[in-house]
Motif scaffolding. Structure first.
Motif, PDB file in Angstrom:
ATOM      1  N   VAL A   1       0.830  -1.207   0.000  1.00  0.00           N
ATOM      2  CA  VAL A   1       0.000   0.000   0.000  1.00  0.00           C
ATOM      3  C   VAL A   1       0.861   1.251   0.000  1.00  0.00           C
ATOM      4  N   GLU A   2       1.938   1.229   0.758  1.00  0.00           N
ATOM      5  CA  GLU A   2       2.826   2.392   0.768  1.00  0.00           C
ATOM      6  C   GLU A   2       3.559   2.526  -0.564  1.00  0.00           C
ATOM      7  N   TYR A   3       4.004   1.416  -1.128  1.00  0.00           N
ATOM      8  CA  TYR A   3       4.814   1.457  -2.344  1.00  0.00           C
ATOM      9  C   TYR A   3       3.985   1.836  -3.561  1.00  0.00           C
ATOM     10  N   LEU A   4       2.781   1.301  -3.684  1.00  0.00           N
ATOM     11  CA  LEU A   4       1.968   1.533  -4.874  1.00  0.00           C
ATOM     12  C   LEU A   4       0.939   2.645  -4.720  1.00  0.00           C
ATOM     13  N   LEU A   5       0.539   2.943  -3.467  1.00  0.00           N
ATOM     14  CA  LEU A   5      -0.544   3.919  -3.264  1.00  0.00           C
ATOM     15  C   LEU A   5      -0.177   5.023  -2.283  1.00  0.00           C
ATOM     16  N   ALA A   6       1.094   5.129  -1.913  1.00  0.00           N
ATOM     17  CA  ALA A   6       1.551   6.192  -1.001  1.00  0.00           C
ATOM     18  C   ALA A   6       0.720   6.226   0.279  1.00  0.00           C
ATOM     19  N   GLU A   7       0.315   5.030   0.755  1.00  0.00           N
ATOM     20  CA  GLU A   7      -0.476   4.865   1.978  1.00  0.00           C
ATOM     21  C   GLU A   7      -1.853   5.522   1.916  1.00  0.00           C
ATOM     22  N   ARG A   8      -2.271   5.916   0.729  1.00  0.00           N
ATOM     23  CA  ARG A   8      -3.567   6.593   0.520  1.00  0.00           C
ATOM     24  C   ARG A   8      -3.663   7.869   1.366  1.00  0.00           C
ATOM     25  N   ARG A   9      -2.573   8.604   1.456  1.00  0.00           N
ATOM     26  CA  ARG A   9      -2.551   9.804   2.302  1.00  0.00           C
ATOM     27  C   ARG A   9      -2.122  11.055   1.537  1.00  0.00           C
ATOM     28  N   MET A  10      -2.098  11.010   0.227  1.00  0.00           N
ATOM     29  CA  MET A  10      -1.627  12.153  -0.541  1.00  0.00           C
ATOM     30  C   MET A  10      -2.692  13.246  -0.589  1.00  0.00           C
ATOM     31  N   SER A  11      -2.228  14.498  -0.698  1.00  0.00           N
ATOM     32  CA  SER A  11      -3.131  15.638  -0.823  1.00  0.00           C
ATOM     33  C   SER A  11      -3.314  16.007  -2.287  1.00  0.00           C
ATOM     34  N   ALA A  12      -4.212  16.938  -2.550  1.00  0.00           N
ATOM     35  CA  ALA A  12      -4.657  17.195  -3.915  1.00  0.00           C
ATOM     36  C   ALA A  12      -3.578  17.811  -4.807  1.00  0.00           C
ATOM     37  N   LEU A  13      -2.866  18.830  -4.329  1.00  0.00           N
ATOM     38  CA  LEU A  13      -1.970  19.594  -5.201  1.00  0.00           C
ATOM     39  C   LEU A  13      -0.829  18.760  -5.780  1.00  0.00           C
ATOM     40  N   PRO A  14      -0.079  18.000  -4.964  1.00  0.00           N
ATOM     41  CA  PRO A  14       0.991  17.201  -5.576  1.00  0.00           C
ATOM     42  C   PRO A  14       0.470  16.142  -6.542  1.00  0.00           C
ATOM     43  N   VAL A  15      -0.674  15.542  -6.238  1.00  0.00           N
ATOM     44  CA  VAL A  15      -1.246  14.545  -7.147  1.00  0.00           C
ATOM     45  C   VAL A  15      -1.685  15.213  -8.441  1.00  0.00           C
TER      46      VAL A  15
ATOM     47  N   ALA B   1      -9.855  14.474  -4.051  1.00  0.00           N
ATOM     48  CA  ALA B   1      -9.812  13.888  -5.402  1.00  0.00           C
ATOM     49  C   ALA B   1     -10.502  14.798  -6.407  1.00  0.00           C
ATOM     50  N   ASN B   2     -11.618  15.390  -6.027  1.00  0.00           N
ATOM     51  CA  ASN B   2     -12.297  16.342  -6.905  1.00  0.00           C
ATOM     52  C   ASN B   2     -11.447  17.588  -7.148  1.00  0.00           C
ATOM     53  N   LYS B   3     -10.713  18.005  -6.129  1.00  0.00           N
ATOM     54  CA  LYS B   3      -9.840  19.167  -6.281  1.00  0.00           C
ATOM     55  C   LYS B   3      -8.764  18.921  -7.335  1.00  0.00           C
ATOM     56  N   VAL B   4      -8.297  17.676  -7.428  1.00  0.00           N
ATOM     57  CA  VAL B   4      -7.277  17.338  -8.422  1.00  0.00           C
ATOM     58  C   VAL B   4      -7.757  17.688  -9.823  1.00  0.00           C
ATOM     59  N   PHE B   5      -8.991  17.304 -10.140  1.00  0.00           N
ATOM     60  CA  PHE B   5      -9.527  17.570 -11.466  1.00  0.00           C
ATOM     61  C   PHE B   5      -9.727  19.069 -11.695  1.00  0.00           C
ATOM     62  N   ILE B   6     -10.092  19.785 -10.643  1.00  0.00           N
ATOM     63  CA  ILE B   6     -10.294  21.234 -10.778  1.00  0.00           C
ATOM     64  C   ILE B   6      -8.964  21.950 -10.965  1.00  0.00           C
ATOM     65  N   PHE B   7      -7.974  21.603 -10.158  1.00  0.00           N
ATOM     66  CA  PHE B   7      -6.666  22.257 -10.240  1.00  0.00           C
ATOM     67  C   PHE B   7      -5.972  21.984 -11.575  1.00  0.00           C
ATOM     68  N   THR B   8      -6.249  20.829 -12.160  1.00  0.00           N
ATOM     69  CA  THR B   8      -5.569  20.460 -13.401  1.00  0.00           C
ATOM     70  C   THR B   8      -5.976  21.358 -14.564  1.00  0.00           C
ATOM     71  N   ILE B   9      -7.184  21.901 -14.515  1.00  0.00           N
ATOM     72  CA  ILE B   9      -7.693  22.708 -15.635  1.00  0.00           C
ATOM     73  C   ILE B   9      -6.817  23.928 -15.916  1.00  0.00           C
ATOM     74  N   PRO B  10      -6.581  24.830 -14.950  1.00  0.00           N
ATOM     75  CA  PRO B  10      -5.754  26.005 -15.282  1.00  0.00           C
ATOM     76  C   PRO B  10      -4.307  25.655 -15.587  1.00  0.00           C
ATOM     77  N   ILE B  11      -3.746  24.655 -14.902  1.00  0.00           N
ATOM     78  CA  ILE B  11      -2.347  24.288 -15.145  1.00  0.00           C
ATOM     79  C   ILE B  11      -2.165  23.807 -16.581  1.00  0.00           C
ATOM     80  N   THR B  12      -3.049  22.917 -17.022  1.00  0.00           N
ATOM     81  CA  THR B  12      -2.938  22.378 -18.378  1.00  0.00           C
ATOM     82  C   THR B  12      -3.241  23.434 -19.422  1.00  0.00           C
TER      83      THR B  12
END
Length: 594
Positions: free
Chosen positions: A31-45, A264-275
């Motif tokens: 879980v840590e190796y493949l999913l980062a312990e499921r603890r990641m925040s929106a901006l880095p992802v 997770a929803n924030k990831v999709f929102i943040f990706t719009i202006p960056i891309t």
């Protein structure tokens, strides 16, 4: 200085991998190796997803696309925006609550078939390897042009660095190196845009040249599906290309590594202006290339300074920025960053597929240490495979953006159709899924190969002049200013200057009068714009899959009865009352008595 900056970028990426290999839980669990312990925040992802799908392919491909075909490409921003919105109401609510590691585990749950899971995973592996091969090859071509390092050496350099830090650091390493590489990419593209624009005479001159040469075009609204780029096929057709990336292992694996659905929803929102900013800057760079090479009176592709159109941008950077120590190295670091992010994300995801989809049974009773060791071996193995394939693909000459659409469209479209079929129709079964996806794959591959072999060539814009090119084929002998352009400051004079410029003998079919517009040609399916390939593959998969499911359900003893959580939320109300829920006469009699 160029080499120093490149070394800093590579060592920084490697350092992040080493840090996460020896910090925290030291990657001791799957879980840590493949999913980062499921603890990641929106901006880095968010930055990680951006870096994965906006790689060196976009860094080199988008400016070249603008230089060769014009600015219609920027309508991809609209398609990207729509795909993010749709992803928020489909991908996130469907996959995040399941807490799966591999996206293809969903296929096993939904269709209750191990065969469908393995089939989907196999298609996904082929798709990922194809994409990574192109992403690794692209910067190798750039480095060969810019600093004369052999192609094979740059492929090995990027491949080895990316494979090593991904093997050691796992998902945390992948995500945080992507963050670092995203900053490098933006620093590089803005530097090239600003300095290149100054050397080309400023933004006003860049815009003037773009208009005069036909590069600036935003109003192609033809309804003919054979037209390469229009408002409609880019906004609607490309939507399904972007959407298919959300239904991929690389995307879903990051989504489920986030600590909450809200993030997770924030990831999709943040990706719009960056891309959107990234695409816009690269498109503007394409206009700068046009203004600069027209201004100095020497098109490097027409003059033979470069042999592959994908080398156009690094050639420009080397020529226009060579007076500033380190800037060319910064740009090469930018391209390398894009390739590394795609490679690391891809091989990490492929390793997850290997242990969760193909080897789940043999490994289910093994120790955590054994599973982790096997996973790391697969990361290393997939890295080696991609390095080998990139070297074999070195002769590809087409635009990398079109190559990517074609390769991914032939696989990602049908694969997305497989998920859409299962998540929209409660009646879909494993027979329909296999028949639909197989049909979609055959159709997409047929179109991709057929268009490559028999498709009518797309119209390219007027190449630049070669009047000031040196016969020595040396970049050092090129004119280094745009003085010839600045002699004609008004638009009419500029247009006359461009019209009277002596062109090379290599002219497009349009220029020689041999090129025939789509509306005047006999219709051929091989002439369809490459943009439609993902949509066609998805539609064939869904339609054939649904029809075959309806037919086969009449002969099955056990009818499909998926749990509501395996259906898109907006489709669940339609799937609650189904005749297939009454599977036996005993159930019907019980309900009748009640």
């Amino acid at each position: 200085m160029d080499y120093v900056l490149l070394a800093i970028m590579l060592s920084g990426s490697m350092g992040i991998g080493l840090y996460f290999a020896f910090s925290g839980g030291r990657q001791r669990t799957k879980v840590e190796y493949l999913l980062a312990e499921r603890r990641m925040s929106a901006l880095p992802v968010c930055m990680s997803l951006f870096a994965t799908f906006q790689s060196a392919i976009a860094l080199l491909g988008v400016p070249t696309e603008i230089y060769r075909y014009g600015t219609m490409q920027v309508y991809n921003i609209v398609a990207m925006f729509l795909s993010q919105i749709i992803g928020m109401v489909t991908v996130i609510p469907l996959f995040y609550p399941l807490k799966i590691t591999s996206i293809y585990e969903y296929l096993k749950l939904r269709f209750e078939s191990r065969v469908v899971q393995l089939f989907g995973a196999a298609v996904g592996v082929v798709s990922s390897i194809s994409y990574m091969t192109i992403a690794l090859l692209t910067p190798a071509l750039a480095l060969e042009t810019a600093v004369s390092i052999p192609l094979w050496l740059s492929i090995v350099l990027i491949g080895v660095v990316g494979t090593v830090y991904t093997t050691l650091g796992g998902m945390k390493s992948v995500i945080w190196t992507d963050v670092f590489q995203t900053f490098v990419m933006f620093l590089g593209i803005f530097t090239v845009l600003v300095k290149g624009s100054m050397d080309a005479g400023g933004p006003e001159e860049v815009w003037t040249i773009g208009k005069a040469t036909g590069r600036i075009e935003m109003d192609a609204t033809s309804l003919d599906p054979r037209t390469r780029h229009t408002v409609w096929n880019l906004c609607f057709g490309s939507l399904f290309y972007w959407l298919s990336t959300h239904f991929s292992q690389s995307s879903v694996q990051r989504i489920v590594s986030i600590k909450s659905m809200k993030d997770a929803n924030k990831v999709f929102i943040f990706t719009i202006p960056i891309t959107a900013i990234f695409i816009s800057v690269n498109a503007a760079t394409g206009l700068v290339l046009t203004a600069y090479f027209y201004g100095i009176g020497c098109d490097p592709l027409e003059a033979g300074y470069i042999k592959n159109q994908n080398q156009l941008v690094p050639f420009f950077v080397l020529h226009t920025l060579r007076s500033l120590p380190g800037v060319a190295g910064l740009y090469i670091s930018t391209v390398f960053s894009g390739a590394l992010s795609t490679l690391s994300s891809g091989i990490n995801s492929l390793a997850a597929n290997a242990v969760e989809d193909f080897l789940s049974k043999p490994l289910e009773r093994r120790s955590e240490k054994m599973i982790l060791t096997v996973t790391k071996l697969f990361v290393f193995m997939f890295g080696a495979v991609v390095i080998g394939l990139a070297f074999l693909a070195k002769e590809f000459q087409g635009p990398v953006t079109q190559m990517t659409y074609t390769c991914l469209g032939a696989t990602n479209g049908p694969l997305m159709g497989l998920f859409v079929l299962g998540a929209t129709s409660a009646q879909a079964n494993s027979i329909g899924a296999l028949a639909g996806c197989s049909s979609g794959l055959l159709c997409s591959l047929w179109l991709a190969v057929g268009s490559f072999l028999y498709g009518y060539p797309a119209k390219t814009l007027e190449p630049g002049s070669t009047i000031n090119c040196s016969a020595s084929d040396s970049v050092e002998d090129l004119p280094s200013s745009t003085s010839s352009l600045l002699m004609y400051p008004d638009n009419d004079s500029l247009t006359r200057y461009l019209a009277n410029t002596t062109l090379s003998s290599t002219r497009s079919l349009e220029d020689t009068g041999l090129w025939i517009p789509p509306e005047h040609r006999v219709f051929s399916i091989y002439d369809l714009s490459y943009v439609w390939n993902p949509l066609i593959g998805m539609l064939v998969t869904v339609v054939v899959g649904f029809i075959m499911s309806i037919i086969s359900n009449h002969f099955l003893a056990k009818k499909p009865n998926p749990e509501p959580k395996l259906i898109f939320p907006f489709c669940r109300p339609c799937s609650k009352s189904r005749v297939y829920a009454l599977e036996t006469e005993h159930q019907m009699e019980t309900i009748g008595k009640a």
